[in-house]
Scaffold this active site. Structure first.
Site, PDB file in Angstrom:
ATOM      1  N   ASN A  50       0.848  -1.188   0.000  1.00 50.94           N
ATOM      2  CA  ASN A  50       0.000   0.000   0.000  1.00 50.94           C
ATOM      3  C   ASN A  50       0.887   1.242   0.000  1.00 50.94           C
ATOM      4  O   ASN A  50       1.935   1.283   0.651  1.00 50.94           O
ATOM      5  CB  ASN A  50      -1.029   0.002   1.141  1.00 50.94           C
ATOM      6  N   GLU A  52       0.493   5.171   0.625  1.00 51.28           N
ATOM      7  CA  GLU A  52      -0.409   6.236   1.107  1.00 51.28           C
ATOM      8  C   GLU A  52       0.110   7.609   0.677  1.00 51.28           C
ATOM      9  O   GLU A  52       1.211   7.738   0.140  1.00 51.28           O
ATOM     10  CB  GLU A  52      -0.555   6.121   2.628  1.00 51.28           C
ATOM     11  N   CYS A  61      -4.102   0.603  -2.544  1.00 54.97           N
ATOM     12  CA  CYS A  61      -3.929  -0.656  -1.808  1.00 54.97           C
ATOM     13  C   CYS A  61      -2.831  -1.517  -2.446  1.00 54.97           C
ATOM     14  O   CYS A  61      -2.583  -1.455  -3.654  1.00 54.97           O
ATOM     15  CB  CYS A  61      -5.213  -1.466  -1.842  1.00 54.97           C
ATOM     16  N   GLU A  63      -2.877  -4.681  -3.096  1.00 57.06           N
ATOM     17  CA  GLU A  63      -3.371  -5.618  -4.111  1.00 57.06           C
ATOM     18  C   GLU A  63      -3.393  -4.972  -5.488  1.00 57.06           C
ATOM     19  O   GLU A  63      -2.987  -5.562  -6.488  1.00 57.06           O
ATOM     20  CB  GLU A  63      -4.784  -6.094  -3.773  1.00 57.06           C
ATOM     21  N   CYS A  92     -10.156  -5.123   0.139  1.00 55.72           N
ATOM     22  CA  CYS A  92     -11.304  -4.208   0.134  1.00 55.72           C
ATOM     23  C   CYS A  92     -12.142  -4.406  -1.131  1.00 55.72           C
ATOM     24  O   CYS A  92     -11.725  -5.076  -2.086  1.00 55.72           O
ATOM     25  CB  CYS A  92     -10.816  -2.758   0.227  1.00 55.72           C
ATOM     26  N   CYS A  95     -10.537  -3.432  -4.531  1.00 56.67           N
ATOM     27  CA  CYS A  95      -9.557  -4.399  -5.033  1.00 56.67           C
ATOM     28  C   CYS A  95     -10.247  -5.659  -5.564  1.00 56.67           C
ATOM     29  O   CYS A  95      -9.811  -6.241  -6.558  1.00 56.67           O
ATOM     30  CB  CYS A  95      -8.554  -4.755  -3.942  1.00 56.67           C
TER      31      CYS A  95
HETATM   32  N1  THU Z   1      -5.244  -1.584   2.441  1.00 61.47           N
HETATM   33  C1  THU Z   1      -4.640  -2.393   1.536  1.00 61.47           C
HETATM   34  O1  THU Z   1      -3.562  -2.072   1.006  1.00 61.47           O
HETATM   35  N2  THU Z   1      -5.238  -3.565   1.241  1.00 61.47           N
HETATM   36  C2  THU Z   1      -6.350  -4.041   1.854  1.00 61.47           C
HETATM   37  O2  THU Z   1      -6.773  -5.142   1.551  1.00 61.47           O
HETATM   38  C3  THU Z   1      -7.018  -3.248   2.883  1.00 61.47           C
HETATM   39  C4  THU Z   1      -6.510  -1.865   3.067  1.00 61.47           C
HETATM   40  C5  THU Z   1      -4.549  -0.356   2.839  1.00 61.47           C
HETATM   41  C6  THU Z   1      -5.191   0.935   2.448  1.00 61.47           C
HETATM   42  C7  THU Z   1      -4.606   1.866   3.487  1.00 61.47           C
HETATM   43  O3  THU Z   1      -3.313   2.260   3.061  1.00 61.47           O
HETATM   44  C8  THU Z   1      -4.448   1.005   4.725  1.00 61.47           C
HETATM   45  O4  THU Z   1      -4.445  -0.333   4.250  1.00 61.47           O
HETATM   46  C9  THU Z   1      -5.551   1.185   5.746  1.00 61.47           C
HETATM   47  O5  THU Z   1      -6.802   1.122   5.171  1.00 61.47           O
END
Ligand code: THU
Length: 138
Positions: A50, A52, A61, A63, A92, A95
């Site tokens: 991920n 940010e 994300c 994925e 999520c 994804c």
């Molecule tokens: N996130 C992912 O990278 N994958 C997931 O399956 C769930 C959420 C990330 C998004 C954000 O950077 C952090 O996790 C918290 O939501």
């Protein structure tokens, strides 16, 4: 085209790659690092984390990073995707939708940060009735 079967060795390798990838996550705002690893039908691995951003909605994300890396290198068919979080969180909805574009049978392996498998399911179970290419005649 080579058809990759998901042997137990490949499963372990996929989860381990996601564990390693997670260490490179850029998640200073949520402090929830996520690692992903994707195995293509042709036998290639792609990792993702991920990423940010201070402008929160720009974040992506793990994925989708892995999937977009694979797509951008010519891959279209996926055998399995491993996702690693601290607590075994599942992919999520966004994804799941992106994965659905490339097949309903992709196996999703969810593991915790030590690589312990906590959940596994086909994409068709994670996103039943997905809107997809067929709905647009593709
Ligand atoms: N996130 C992912 O990278 N994958 C997931 O399956 C769930 C959420 C990330 C998004 C954000 O950077 C952090 O996790 C918290 O939501």
């Amino acid at each position: 085209m080579m058809e990759t079967m998901l042997t137990s060795e490949l499963r372990s390798e996929l989860v381990q790659r996601a564990v390693e990838a997670r260490k490179l996550a850029y998640a200073p705002y949520s402090n929830y690092p996520v690692g992903a690893a994707l195995l293509t039908r042709s036998g290639r691995f792609f990792s993702g984390v991920n990423v940010e951003n201070a402008a929160y909605p720009m974040s992506l994300c793990a994925e989708r990073v892995a999937i977009f890396k694979a797509i951008s290198e010519g891959e279209r068919e996926f055998v399995a995707l491993a996702v690693v979080t601290s607590n075994g969180g599942t992919p999520c909805g966004a994804c799941r939708q992106v994965m659905a574009e490339f097949g309903q049978d992709t196996l999703v392996l969810v593991a915790d940060s030590s690589g312990r498998l906590v959940h596994e399911a086909r994409l068709s179970e994670l996103l039943p009735g997905a809107f997809g290419p067929r709905d647009l005649g593709k």
